[in-house]
Write an enzyme that holds these catalytic residues in place. Structure first.
Site, mmCIF file in Angstrom:
data_model
loop_
_atom_site.group_PDB
_atom_site.id
_atom_site.type_symbol
_atom_site.label_atom_id
_atom_site.label_comp_id
_atom_site.label_asym_id
_atom_site.label_seq_id
_atom_site.Cartn_x
_atom_site.Cartn_y
_atom_site.Cartn_z
ATOM 1 N N PRO A 2 0.816 -1.213 0.000
ATOM 2 C CA PRO A 2 0.000 0.000 0.000
ATOM 3 C C PRO A 2 0.845 1.256 0.000
ATOM 4 C CG PRO A 2 -0.705 -1.500 1.706
ATOM 5 C CD PRO A 2 0.623 -1.962 1.245
ATOM 6 N N GLU A 3 0.519 2.154 -0.900
ATOM 7 C CA GLU A 3 1.084 3.495 -0.896
ATOM 8 C C GLU A 3 0.005 4.433 -0.357
ATOM 9 O OE1 GLU A 3 2.952 4.367 -4.710
ATOM 10 O OE2 GLU A 3 3.114 2.236 -5.121
ATOM 11 N N HIS A 93 -2.181 -16.335 7.255
ATOM 12 C CA HIS A 93 -1.159 -15.313 7.469
ATOM 13 C C HIS A 93 -1.606 -14.212 8.418
ATOM 14 C CE1 HIS A 93 1.302 -17.234 4.482
ATOM 15 N NE2 HIS A 93 0.308 -17.196 3.619
ATOM 16 N N ARG A 111 4.068 -11.612 3.770
ATOM 17 C CA ARG A 111 5.523 -11.532 3.787
ATOM 18 C C ARG A 111 6.108 -11.128 5.136
ATOM 19 N NH1 ARG A 111 7.492 -8.778 -1.748
ATOM 20 N NH2 ARG A 111 9.501 -9.477 -0.939
ATOM 21 N N LYS A 154 20.115 18.174 -3.641
ATOM 22 C CA LYS A 154 20.324 16.795 -4.112
ATOM 23 C C LYS A 154 20.620 16.789 -5.607
ATOM 24 C CE LYS A 154 17.120 14.602 -0.828
ATOM 25 N NZ LYS A 154 18.037 13.643 -0.181
#
Length: 273
Positions: A2-3, A93, A111, A154
């Site tokens: 998820p973003e 899970h 994961r 940067k």
DNA sequence: ACTAACCTGTAA
DNA sequence: TTACAGGTTAGT
């Protein structure tokens, strides 16, 4: 996984079920999913408190409980927070079960990268990596000038800078690639080469892609689901992510698929400069 | 600034 | 069998 748009969707779909409900019990099936406390201490700390609100900062969910306790949750790649109106057996899970007055919330993660941390609310920003996050890209005070300022001196690639959560909070591999496509900017442009006009285009693209992602309730390219187990619809709107080798929707040229900043990156070499 | 590590599952 | 996956962090 998820973003920002996915985390925001989880936030919205979860709070409508759990607002003001008391947490009556915790089941720690895989205790490592919880950090900062021993198992028993975490259970004692959280049990008996009510969930009041859920905030979001970047990709983090901040579940606010009574008496200034916050649960900081991060889904990483495959984490889920599911609400069930009934009691049910945890799935394969599922690592943590929150038993509420009405129903349950299950934290699951194939994961095992995702984490939930309990922390006194006043320590939220000092006691975790939340304190280092860049600005919220959908807040009104995020402007092209702020974006330029965050890039500072940067010299890194745009791709790397936008993935950096301390530069800007909430973007990940999908929405960075989509934003750069919409802005017409190549992911391997150095951030110190952008013109004022390009900063404006990038800023605009970031906001409109993220907002479109939220409006579509996220991207379910693979594992993502909201708190109701529903997929998001944004996959249908993806212009580049996951489309390497396919024709550009705008010009028809074959989309490039390269590795940048350690992540697979897809872009159109003709549309993005 | 890149790479490995953390994990499991799926697809090539 | 190998490569790769919406992320982050700690190591060269």
């Amino acid at each position: 996984m998820p973003e920002l748009p996915e985390v925001e969707t989880i936030r919205r779909t979860l709070i409508e079920h759990v607002k003001d409900l008391k947490i009556e019990g915790i089941k720690l099936i895989w205790p490592s999913a919880v950090c900062g406390w021993e198992d028993k201490a975490f259970e004692d700390l959280v049990t008996g408190r009510r969930i009041r609100t859920i905030d979001r900062r970047g990709k983090y969910l901040l579940i606010r409980l009574d008496e200034d306790l916050t649960l900081i949750a991060h889904m990483r790649m495959t984490g889920r927070l599911n609400y069930y109106p009934d009691l049910r057996e945890p799935e394969k899970h599922t690592h943590v079960v929150f038993r509420l007055e009405h129903g349950e919330v299950h934290f699951s993660d194939v994961r095992k990268f995702g984490r939930i941390q309990a922390i006194p609310t006043p320590l939220c920003f000092s006691g975790s990596s939340l304190g280092k996050l860049g600005p919220e890209p959908l807040e009104a005070d995020f402007t092209p000038a702020v974006l330029k300022d965050r890039f500072g001196k940067k010299k890194v690639f745009l791709k790397a800078a936008l993935l950096d959560q301390t530069v800007l909070a909430g973007m990940g591999n999908i929405y960075v690639d989509e934003s750069l496509f919409l802005a017409g900017l190549s992911p391997d442009r150095r951030v110190d080469t952008l013109s004022e006009e390009e900063f404006s285009k990038l800023h605009q693209a970031i906001q409109s892609v993220l907002q479109a992602g939220i409006d579509a309730q996220g991207t379910s390219f693979r594992d993502y689901r909201d708190a109701n187990g529903e997929k998001g619809m944004f996959e249908e709107d993806l212009q580049v992510y996951g489309r390497g080798g396919k024709p550009c929707h705008v010009c028809g040229q074959t989309l490039e698929r390269v590795r940048l900043a350690g992540r697979t990156t897809v872009y159109c070499a003709r549309c993005q400069r």
